[in-house]
Design an enzyme around this catalytic site. Structure first.
Site, PDB file in Angstrom:
ATOM      1  N   ASP A  25       0.849  -1.191   0.000  1.00 61.49           N
ATOM      2  CA  ASP A  25       0.000   0.000   0.000  1.00 61.49           C
ATOM      3  C   ASP A  25       0.885   1.240   0.000  1.00 61.49           C
ATOM      4  O   ASP A  25       1.887   1.292   0.709  1.00 61.49           O
ATOM      5  CB  ASP A  25      -0.859  -0.052   1.272  1.00 61.49           C
TER       6      ASP A  25
ATOM      7  N   LYS B  75     -10.920   6.617  -6.905  1.00 64.70           N
ATOM      8  CA  LYS B  75     -11.405   7.526  -7.947  1.00 64.70           C
ATOM      9  C   LYS B  75     -12.912   7.548  -8.146  1.00 64.70           C
ATOM     10  O   LYS B  75     -13.383   8.045  -9.169  1.00 64.70           O
ATOM     11  CB  LYS B  75     -10.726   7.187  -9.270  1.00 64.70           C
TER      12      LYS B  75
ATOM     13  N   TYR C 269     -13.460  13.565  -3.780  1.00 65.35           N
ATOM     14  CA  TYR C 269     -12.491  12.991  -4.722  1.00 65.35           C
ATOM     15  C   TYR C 269     -11.643  14.100  -5.357  1.00 65.35           C
ATOM     16  O   TYR C 269     -10.409  14.076  -5.304  1.00 65.35           O
ATOM     17  CB  TYR C 269     -13.210  12.175  -5.819  1.00 65.35           C
TER      18      TYR C 269
ATOM     19  N   TYR D  28      -6.359  14.516 -16.088  1.00 62.85           N
ATOM     20  CA  TYR D  28      -6.985  13.656 -17.097  1.00 62.85           C
ATOM     21  C   TYR D  28      -8.430  14.071 -17.318  1.00 62.85           C
ATOM     22  O   TYR D  28      -9.163  14.291 -16.376  1.00 62.85           O
ATOM     23  CB  TYR D  28      -7.056  12.198 -16.640  1.00 62.85           C
TER      24      TYR D  28
ATOM     25  N   LEU E   3     -19.520   5.618 -18.326  1.00 59.71           N
ATOM     26  CA  LEU E   3     -20.282   5.421 -19.548  1.00 59.71           C
ATOM     27  C   LEU E   3     -19.725   4.303 -20.441  1.00 59.71           C
ATOM     28  O   LEU E   3     -20.460   3.425 -20.893  1.00 59.71           O
ATOM     29  CB  LEU E   3     -20.329   6.739 -20.327  1.00 59.71           C
TER      30      LEU E   3
ATOM     31  N   PRO F 275     -26.893  12.774  -9.740  1.00 61.23           N
ATOM     32  CA  PRO F 275     -26.443  13.858  -8.854  1.00 61.23           C
ATOM     33  C   PRO F 275     -24.936  14.064  -8.971  1.00 61.23           C
ATOM     34  O   PRO F 275     -24.174  13.097  -9.027  1.00 61.23           O
ATOM     35  CB  PRO F 275     -26.800  13.348  -7.447  1.00 61.23           C
TER      36      PRO F 275
HETATM   37  C1  WQD Z   1     -19.759  10.486 -18.636  1.00 67.27           C
HETATM   38  C2  WQD Z   1     -21.117  11.004 -19.123  1.00 67.27           C
HETATM   39  C3  WQD Z   1     -22.819  10.871 -17.455  1.00 67.27           C
HETATM   40  C4  WQD Z   1     -22.877   6.483 -17.180  1.00 67.27           C
HETATM   41  C5  WQD Z   1     -15.076  11.044 -14.732  1.00 67.27           C
HETATM   42  C6  WQD Z   1     -14.293   9.789 -14.415  1.00 67.27           C
HETATM   43  C7  WQD Z   1     -14.513   9.343 -12.993  1.00 67.27           C
HETATM   44  C8  WQD Z   1     -14.139  10.432 -12.050  1.00 67.27           C
HETATM   45  C9  WQD Z   1     -14.700  11.755 -12.463  1.00 67.27           C
HETATM   46  C10 WQD Z   1     -11.776  10.781 -12.563  1.00 67.27           C
HETATM   47  C11 WQD Z   1     -21.831  11.853 -18.081  1.00 67.27           C
HETATM   48  C12 WQD Z   1     -23.134   9.938 -18.603  1.00 67.27           C
HETATM   49  C13 WQD Z   1     -22.586   7.789 -17.528  1.00 67.27           C
HETATM   50  C14 WQD Z   1     -24.143   5.931 -17.550  1.00 67.27           C
HETATM   51  C15 WQD Z   1     -24.715   8.038 -18.587  1.00 67.27           C
HETATM   52  N1  WQD Z   1     -12.758  10.409 -11.753  1.00 67.27           N
HETATM   53  N2  WQD Z   1     -23.486   8.561 -18.208  1.00 67.27           N
HETATM   54  N3  WQD Z   1     -25.014   6.741 -18.240  1.00 67.27           N
HETATM   55  O1  WQD Z   1     -18.807  11.457 -14.763  1.00 67.27           O
HETATM   56  O2  WQD Z   1     -17.149  12.482 -16.376  1.00 67.27           O
HETATM   57  O3  WQD Z   1     -16.464  10.879 -14.506  1.00 67.27           O
HETATM   58  O4  WQD Z   1     -14.588  12.028 -13.860  1.00 67.27           O
HETATM   59  O5  WQD Z   1     -11.139  11.763 -12.520  1.00 67.27           O
HETATM   60  O6  WQD Z   1     -13.805   8.169 -12.702  1.00 67.27           O
HETATM   61  O7  WQD Z   1     -14.661   8.789 -15.300  1.00 67.27           O
HETATM   62  O8  WQD Z   1     -17.565  10.028 -16.493  1.00 67.27           O
HETATM   63  O9  WQD Z   1     -18.154   8.006 -17.755  1.00 67.27           O
HETATM   64  O10 WQD Z   1     -19.212   8.386 -15.478  1.00 67.27           O
HETATM   65  O11 WQD Z   1     -19.909   9.837 -17.398  1.00 67.27           O
HETATM   66  O12 WQD Z   1     -25.546   8.715 -19.190  1.00 67.27           O
HETATM   67  O13 WQD Z   1     -24.475   4.787 -17.234  1.00 67.27           O
HETATM   68  O14 WQD Z   1     -21.957   9.857 -19.362  1.00 67.27           O
HETATM   69  O15 WQD Z   1     -23.984  11.485 -16.970  1.00 67.27           O
HETATM   70  O16 WQD Z   1     -22.523  12.861 -18.795  1.00 67.27           O
HETATM   71  P1  WQD Z   1     -17.569  11.324 -15.543  1.00 67.27           P
HETATM   72  P2  WQD Z   1     -18.693   8.968 -16.755  1.00 67.27           P
END
Ligand code: WQD
Length: 344
Positions: A61, A88, A152, A179, A202, A297
């Site tokens: 760790d 994350k 986070y 990123y 997503l 949310p």
């Molecule tokens: C993308 C879009 C959702 C799932 C990212 C990283 C995450 C965190 C924060 C990294 C959004 C939409 C998603 C689904 C959907 N840490 N969606 N249906 O929220 O930008 O998170 O930044 O720094 O690990 O991935 O990415 O892929 O969850 O969502 O409609 O089942 O897809 O509302 O608009 P997000 P995501």
């Protein structure tokens, strides 16, 4: 020139792809990972793909100073560190903020203290586009204010600040990479993203629907102030992101100390959820059934990078297309329906 690089969290999604890129470039790696959300199988496959065994694994760790010391002591002097190890999940961080401050902030502090002890002060840090909070002007430049809205992101910004302070205190060289949304997989389909349980994100959700593992995609909201009403993100291929780490480390190693750099790592081109679904369908010939449900949310309408600084400073820009992100992510899903855990 061959380097010895310590990679924390090297078995994870971004870490494993970065290990592959660095091994292929002829570097020697020490990976510190506790396999909390990753699998040793990823590292086995990375070495197989690279045709290199120049990888030493220390299981432990990042918050454990003796484990970090063991990683530093496992061979010759370490030239630089790439620090992926951390948590994350935004929702989990809201429910358990102390865990996030412990793993992400305390883990980074323990690592930085070990780096001081071992005389290695060159570090590439995994930061996040969520550092910008809910911005209103685009594209996002690194000099725009950070305004993290959940634990986070707050922990990532706190570490950025700790590292900036270190650069003011001594001969450190630090690159914080913010990123955007990394997706896809290595084109071999041998390594990729392996979320536990129901995917939050997503892309893995779409590939699991395509594979018939989930019935349909739920699109979180179609009432955002965007052209088609769905959320916009800057998706980039994980191999492009992995290559950015190699370039960032090499760049740091060529700078006089102290040196500090914060870079957006994205394509600069935002895509809506519907555009991603259509892109996936076009790339694979499959149909992704979906329904539109309530907003999730904490989601923001839009995040989109200005990737110019990375282009100017590192000579890096994302090269791979949405089609490649979809094709490679789908190849990984098909070859590994249950991720690294083998057939279900
Ligand atoms: C993308 C879009 C959702 C799932 C990212 C990283 C995450 C965190 C924060 C990294 C959004 C939409 C998603 C689904 C959907 N840490 N969606 N249906 O929220 O930008 O998170 O930044 O720094 O690990 O991935 O990415 O892929 O969850 O969502 O409609 O089942 O897809 O509302 O608009 P997000 P995501």
């Amino acid at each position: 020139m061959s380097r010895r690089v310590l990679i924390t969290g090297g078995a994870g999604f971004i870490g494993s792809h970065t290990c592959l890129v660095l091994l292929e470039q002829g570097h020697e790696l020490v990976v510190l990972d506790n396999f909390d959300n990753s699998s040793p199988e990823a590292l086995r496959r990375v070495q197989e793909l690279a045709g290199s065994t120049q990888l030493t694994l220390v299981e432990g760790d990042v918050r454990d100073a003796s484990a970090v010391d063991k990683a530093f002591g496992s061979g010759g002097a370490v030239d630089g560190v790439i620090h992926f190890a951390g948590l994350k999940a935004v929702g989990e961080s809201v429910g358990n903020p102390l865990l996030y401050w412990d793993v992400n902030v305390n883990g980074s502090r323990v690592l930085a203290a070990a780096m001081e002890r071992h005389g290695c002060r060159t570090l590439v840090f995994s930061s996040t586009s969520t550092a910008y909070g809910e911005p209103e002007t685009f594209p996002l430049r690194e000099d725009m204010p950070t305004a993290p809205v959940h634990p986070y992101a707050q922990t990532k910004v706190a570490v950025e600040q700790m590292l900036a302070a270190l650069c003011r205190s001594g001969p450190w060289r630090v690159a914080s990479l913010r990123y955007f949304n990394p997706v896809g997989a290595h084109p071999s389909g041998q390594i990729g993203e392996d979320p536990m349980g129901i995917p939050n994100n997503l892309f893995p959700f779409i590939t699991q629907v395509a594979a018939g593992r989930r019935e349909q995609l739920r699109i979180f909201g179609q009432d955002y102030p965007t052209p088609d009403g769905t959320g916009i993100r800057d998706y980039l291929h994980v191999m492009d992101l992995a290559e950015a780490h190699g370039k960032a480390l090499e760049h740091l190693l060529q700078q006089p100390t102290p040196y500090s750099l914060t870079l957006n790592i994205g394509t600069g081109r935002g895509l809506s959820v519907l555009e991603v679904v259509q892109g996936f369908e076009a790339a694979t010939g499959l149909t992704i059934p979906y329904e539109v449900v309530e907003r999730r949310p904490g989601d923001v309408p839009r995040l989109e990078a200005c990737p110019q600084t990375a282009q100017i400073v590192l000579g890096w820009s994302a090269r791979r297309t949405l089609e490649e992100m979809c094709r490679d992510g789908w190849a990984w899903q098909q070859a590994n329906p249950s991720g690294y855990r083998g057939p279900t």
